[in-house]
Write a protein that holds these residues in place. Structure first.
Motif, short mmCIF file in Angstrom:
data_model
loop_
_atom_site.label_atom_id
_atom_site.label_comp_id
_atom_site.label_asym_id
_atom_site.label_seq_id
_atom_site.Cartn_x
_atom_site.Cartn_y
_atom_site.Cartn_z
N GLN A 146 0.79 -1.32 0.07
CA GLN A 146 -0.18 -0.08 0.20
C GLN A 146 0.70 1.38 0.25
N SER A 147 0.10 2.23 -0.28
CA SER A 147 0.95 3.30 -0.80
C SER A 147 -0.22 4.61 -1.48
N PHE A 148 0.37 5.42 -0.13
CA PHE A 148 -0.37 6.78 -0.57
C PHE A 148 -0.84 7.29 -1.06
N THR A 149 -2.12 8.51 -2.15
CA THR A 149 -1.09 9.61 -2.69
C THR A 149 -0.67 11.16 -1.52
N LYS A 150 -0.08 11.87 -2.62
CA LYS A 150 0.69 12.62 -1.46
C LYS A 150 -0.07 14.24 -1.46
N GLN A 151 -0.98 13.71 -2.31
CA GLN A 151 -1.70 15.10 -2.92
C GLN A 151 -3.39 15.21 -1.77
N PRO A 152 -3.11 16.44 -1.04
CA PRO A 152 -4.80 16.94 -0.70
C PRO A 152 -6.13 15.82 -1.33
#
Length: 154
Positions: A146-152
Motif C-alpha cells: 500500500q502507498s497513498f497519494t501525497k496530494q490533499p
C-alpha cells in the motif's frame, strides 16, 4: 508468479499515448508483471467504429478484462484545465469497476494537481506520481504494498 494487468488510460492523442508507452516500459521491466491488456489494441475491428454493435462489443470485452485481471493500472492524466489534471471518465469508470470487482487498482499520475477526489484517493492500492512513476518497474504486484497519494484530498 506474475500478475496480469489491465492498463486503463486515455489514448486519444500523442501525449496520452506517450504516457502509456512510459508506463509500459516500466511494467515491461517488472518481473512480477505478466500479460498486459491494452484496450486500445482490442477495438473490435470486425465492427464499424462507434457503431452500436462496436460499442456493445468493446464495452463488454473491456469490462470482462477488468474483472478478470489481477490488477488494474490506471493513468489519471487526461487533460489539463487551469493547472489541474482532469482524469478521463472512462479510465475512472474502469477503476471503479475494478474496485467493485475486488481487483486492486494502482494509480499513475504524471502531472501534479492541487487535490484529489476522496473516492479516487481511497480506491487505490498504490500511487505513482511524477518522478516516482519509474518505480513501477520495481513494484511488487504479487504483494501489492500500500502507498497513498501525497496530494490533499477533497
Amino acid at each position: 508468479m506474475s500478475k496480469n494487468i489491465y492498463l486503463a488510460a486515455p489514448f486519444f492523442d500523442e501525449t496520452q499515448k506517450a504516457r502509456i508507452e512510459k508506463v509500459l516500459l516500466a511494467l515491461g521491466g517488472n518481473e512480477t508483471v505478466g500479460e498486459i491488456y491494452i484496450p486500445e489494441e482490442h477495438q473490435m475491428e470486425s465492427e464499424e467504429l462507434y457503431s452500436f454493435p462496436w460499442q456493445v462489443a468493446v464495452f463488454k470485452q473491456d469490462v470482462r478484462q477488468v474483472e478478470t485481471s489481477d490488477v488494474v493500472v490506471a493513468i489519471l492524466d487526461y487533460v489539463e484545465v487551469d493547472d489541474e489534471i482532469i482524469s478521463d471518465p472512462g479510465t475512472l469508470w474502469e477503476a471503479g469497476a475494478a474496485y467493485e470487482a475486488n481487483v486492486p487498482v494502482v494509480y499513475v499520475q504524471f502531472g501534479s494537481t492541487k487535490q484529489m477526489n476522496l473516492m479516487v484517493a481511497q480506491s487505490g492500492t498504490a500511487y505513482f506520481e511524477g518522478d516516482d512513476i519509474s518505480n513501477l518497474k520495481n513494484y511488487d504486484f504479487n504483494t501489492l504494498p500500500q502507498s497513498f497519494t501525497k496530494q490533499p484530498v477533497f
